[in-house]
Design a protein around this motif. Structure first.
Motif, PDB file in Angstrom:
ATOM      1  N   THR A  51      -5.351  -6.403 -13.832  1.00 11.07           N
ATOM      2  CA  THR A  51      -3.990  -6.898 -13.703  1.00 11.07           C
ATOM      3  C   THR A  51      -3.326  -6.165 -12.549  1.00 11.07           C
ATOM      4  O   THR A  51      -3.813  -5.112 -12.119  1.00 11.07           O
ATOM      5  N   ARG A  52      -2.226  -6.728 -12.059  1.00 16.90           N
ATOM      6  CA  ARG A  52      -1.533  -6.033 -10.979  1.00 16.90           C
ATOM      7  C   ARG A  52      -0.030  -6.304 -11.041  1.00 16.90           C
ATOM      8  O   ARG A  52       0.417  -7.390 -11.412  1.00 16.90           O
ATOM      9  N   GLY A  53       0.718  -5.249 -10.719  1.00 10.43           N
ATOM     10  CA  GLY A  53       2.153  -5.347 -10.538  1.00 10.43           C
ATOM     11  C   GLY A  53       2.475  -5.119  -9.078  1.00 10.43           C
ATOM     12  O   GLY A  53       1.579  -4.902  -8.247  1.00 10.43           O
ATOM     13  N   VAL A  54       3.766  -5.128  -8.752  1.00  9.74           N
ATOM     14  CA  VAL A  54       4.202  -5.020  -7.363  1.00  9.74           C
ATOM     15  C   VAL A  54       5.226  -3.906  -7.229  1.00  9.74           C
ATOM     16  O   VAL A  54       6.201  -3.842  -7.978  1.00  9.74           O
ATOM     17  N   LEU A  55       4.981  -3.013  -6.263  1.00  6.31           N
ATOM     18  CA  LEU A  55       5.973  -2.036  -5.826  1.00  6.31           C
ATOM     19  C   LEU A  55       6.572  -2.539  -4.533  1.00  6.31           C
ATOM     20  O   LEU A  55       5.837  -2.857  -3.589  1.00  6.31           O
ATOM     21  N   GLN A  56       7.888  -2.628  -4.483  1.00 10.45           N
ATOM     22  CA  GLN A  56       8.530  -3.184  -3.295  1.00 10.45           C
ATOM     23  C   GLN A  56       9.694  -2.292  -2.875  1.00 10.45           C
ATOM     24  O   GLN A  56      10.455  -1.815  -3.696  1.00 10.45           O
ATOM     25  N   TYR A  57       9.759  -2.069  -1.568  1.00 10.08           N
ATOM     26  CA  TYR A  57      10.794  -1.204  -1.011  1.00 10.08           C
ATOM     27  C   TYR A  57      12.106  -1.970  -0.855  1.00 10.08           C
ATOM     28  O   TYR A  57      12.117  -3.111  -0.399  1.00 10.08           O
ATOM     29  N   SER A  58      13.180  -1.314  -1.230  1.00 11.98           N
ATOM     30  CA  SER A  58      14.502  -1.872  -0.977  1.00 11.98           C
ATOM     31  C   SER A  58      15.039  -1.269   0.311  1.00 11.98           C
ATOM     32  O   SER A  58      14.627  -0.193   0.745  1.00 11.98           O
ATOM     33  N   SER A  91       5.156   2.533   4.733  1.00 14.92           N
ATOM     34  CA  SER A  91       5.986   1.639   5.536  1.00 14.92           C
ATOM     35  C   SER A  91       6.684   0.643   4.621  1.00 14.92           C
ATOM     36  O   SER A  91       6.125   0.209   3.607  1.00 14.92           O
ATOM     37  N   PRO A  92       7.934   0.271   4.947  1.00 14.21           N
ATOM     38  CA  PRO A  92       8.646  -0.694   4.100  1.00 14.21           C
ATOM     39  C   PRO A  92       7.823  -1.963   3.922  1.00 14.21           C
ATOM     40  O   PRO A  92       7.233  -2.480   4.869  1.00 14.21           O
TER      41      PRO A  92
END
Length: 598
Positions: A307-314, A282-283
């Motif tokens: 550690t953590r990064g972020v994946l984000q939907y456009s 889901s977005p």
């Protein structure tokens, strides 16, 4: 290339890469690596960091299978160094393998050297790193070899984008060689301050209320992404997860594997995995978390620093808002070593034109135990036990710890001129000197039983193989003073991973488990905690090759052997002469052995 330093103007002009097309469709890809020190600020501290071309991670090398690569290394740092092209076969090209005083003299400060090698017969993700103690923590980068057939021809759906994911560690030490010096004397004072993804510490870390920047990846809904995952850390295997998504693992160590779907990638130092991720959630925003694992007590317990990064939907309605809190994955217990065991055990090779059949004939068998031991600081007799001031704790292969040889020229050079020049190397024995319960948990802490088994020796350890020999090796992890897993890396060769198991290897029982149909092919094999792994390789690449654990603490403490492959019967099966610009310093023999490495 002249080994003396380049003029400043020329150095500045060389910070580039170029591709020169050749008539056959291959190319010569050139890069210049200028090694300098730059100041980076994390966790409220300025640290002088040794890097390539001013960046961390270092520049990516991207080529097509069959291309030739030339990398001009200009050393403007205060350290001696070499660069190793991790996983590159270097067929008939051991001179370019980049191990100090094994294949070449180190590149001294204000000197330069050019590495030349081919990217032939391999496809996928490899990497490069400094091969001097602990400097690979900041001197490293990815090496991508794409298929030559057509524009892009993978044995899986063409991805929308390819994304490097480099897991590392942040150290706030300006002299990382200090870590190595401490490890060689079993002084455990140094530890990294944070884990990183693509050199970003992430929002789990802050200083004076200022949150560290996290790696961010923008996704388009419905698209498929190829993550090229690399563990460049010194100390830890990592578990990698993305909330709300799964990985389809399609390759490891530049060898294709049968697509394997999992929510967790277990990746040890030195390993690479290629994995497809479909943007089908889901977005919204999702955390990618990399968490180091470690053995449970009674082993030493180090800080848990994920550690953590972020994946984000456009373009997602209702998602990707700045104030949104990303969804977090449920992470495994950091002591759950069986998750790694099953991840690696589920990998098999993909049937592919580059897939090699497993040789059925076996010429040599080695059983190698991996663990810790001790040597007396003075004399032959001393009080044992890890807490004793009279011993140095060392890492061993078959109860021998590798010792830097006192040499005035690289061993490969001596071997090329006359193989008998290095007959003084001590032979790695077929089996350990003593048989005991190698995975007895009571041997982890210091005690009377362990103290009887820990005495060991130090030597320049090597094993010779005739050209073309098929070699079976069983690596057995032990519980001597610790119960770590062991990522074992063999330079110049790939290994078939035939089987793995928990506990002690039993040949009569465990040979029946061997996968001789589609075992994965790797350059770095993870020997499981308190378990074993069986590999097979063909000694078909003449030269002097490093075999070592890719945990930096084990390597610094001596878990190393040299695998020497003799020349074959023809010119095409023999080590060629060194390149005309091979790194030499005339008769400069005034460096002590340690200074060649540090």
């Amino acid at each position: 290339m002249d080994s003396r330093s380049l003029p400043v103007a020329a150095t500045a002009a060389l910070i580039f890469f170029s591709v020169i097309a050749l008539s056959a469709g291959t190319a010569i890809v050139e890069h210049t690596f200028v090694v300098t020190q730059v100041t980076m600020t994390h966790l409220c501290k300025d640290t002088l960091v040794t890097v390539v071309n001013g960046q961390l991670p270092g520049p990516a090398i991207e080529v097509t299978e069959g291309d030739s690569i030339a990398v001009h290394v200009v050393n403007k740092s205060p350290f001696n160094l070499t660069i190793h092209w991790h996983g590159v076969r270097q067929l008939l090209n051991c001179w370019a393998d980049g191990v100090p005083m094994i294949t070449q003299r180190p590149i001294l400060p204000d000197h330069n050297f050019t590495y030349r090698f081919d990217a032939s017969g391999q496809e996928g993700t490899l990497w490069w790193h400094a091969h001097v103690p602990c400097l690979r923590a900041t001197i490293h980068g990815i090496l991508i070899i794409r298929p030559r057939h057509g524009a892009i021809s993978y044995p899986f759906p063409k991805p929308h984008k390819e994304i490097p994911i480099i897991i590392g560690e942040w150290w706030d030490l300006e002299d990382l060689g200090q870590v190595d010096r401490h490890l060689r004397h079993y002084v455990a004072d140094d530890y990294f301050k944070a884990s990183t993804i693509n050199a970003k510490l992430g929002d789990l870390y802050n200083c004076s209320g200022v949150v560290e920047e996290a790696y961010k990846l923008d996704l388009e809904p419905g698209k498929t992404y190829l993550l090229r995952v690399l563990n460049a850390a010194l100390f830890s295997e990592y578990y990698l997860k993305i909330a709300g998504h799964k990985f389809i693992v399609v390759a490891g160590d530049a060898n294709y594997v049968s697509p394997y779907t999992t929510d967790t990638i277990a990746i040890a130092p030195g390993q690479t995995f290629d994995a497809l991720v479909v943007a089908d959630a889901s977005p919204g925003r999702y955390y990618m978390v990399a968490m180091p694992n470690q053995p449970p007590k009674p082993d030493y317990q180090s800080p848990v620093l994920p550690t953590r990064g972020v994946l984000q939907y456009s373009n997602g309605a209702g998602g990707n808002q700045p104030g949104d809190v990303p969804m977090s994955p449920e992470m495994p217990d950091n002591h759950n070593h069986m998750l790694s065991f099953y991840f690696h055990g589920n990998l098999t090779s993909l049937h592919h034109p580059r897939h090699l059949p497993v040789p059925k004939r076996i010429d040599e068998r080695l059983f190698i135990t991996l663990g810790l031991g001790s040597v007396c600081r003075q004399g032959q007799s001393c009080e044992r036990g890890a807490e004793s001031d009279e011993v140095i704790v060392v890492a061993t292969m078959n109860n021998i710890s590798y010792e830097l040889p006192t040499v005035s020229r690289p061993l490969l050079e001596a071997h090329y001129q006359n193989p008998s020049n290095i007959d003084w190397l001590q032979e790695l024995p077929d089996v350990p000197p003593r048989v005991f319960n190698f995975t007895d948990n009571s041997l982890i802490p210091t005690g009377p039983k362990e103290e009887q088994l820990e005495p060991t020796s130090k030597a320049a350890l090597a094993r010779r193989f005739r050209y073309g020999a098929v070699v079976d090796v069983v690596f057995q992890s032990t519980s001597m003073l610790q119960s770590e897993s062991n990522p074992m890396h063999l330079h110049g060769h790939d290994m078939f991973v035939l089987a793995q198991g928990s506990g002690n290897y039993d040949m009569e029982r465990d040979v029946a488990k061997y996968n001789l149909v589609n075992p994965p092919l790797v350059n770095t094999v993870l020997v499981p905690r308190l378990g074993w792994v069986a590999v097979r390789f063909i000694a078909d690449n003449p030269g002097v090759w490093y075999m070592h654990c890719h945990f930096e603490f084990h390597q610094s403490m001596g878990m190393i052997a040299l695998f020497i492959v003799e020349d074959g019967p023809t010119a095409n099966t023999s080590l060629p002469s060194p390149p005309v610009d091979f790194l030499t310093y005339g008769d400069d023999n005034n460096l002590m052995p340690d200074e060649y490495y540090l």
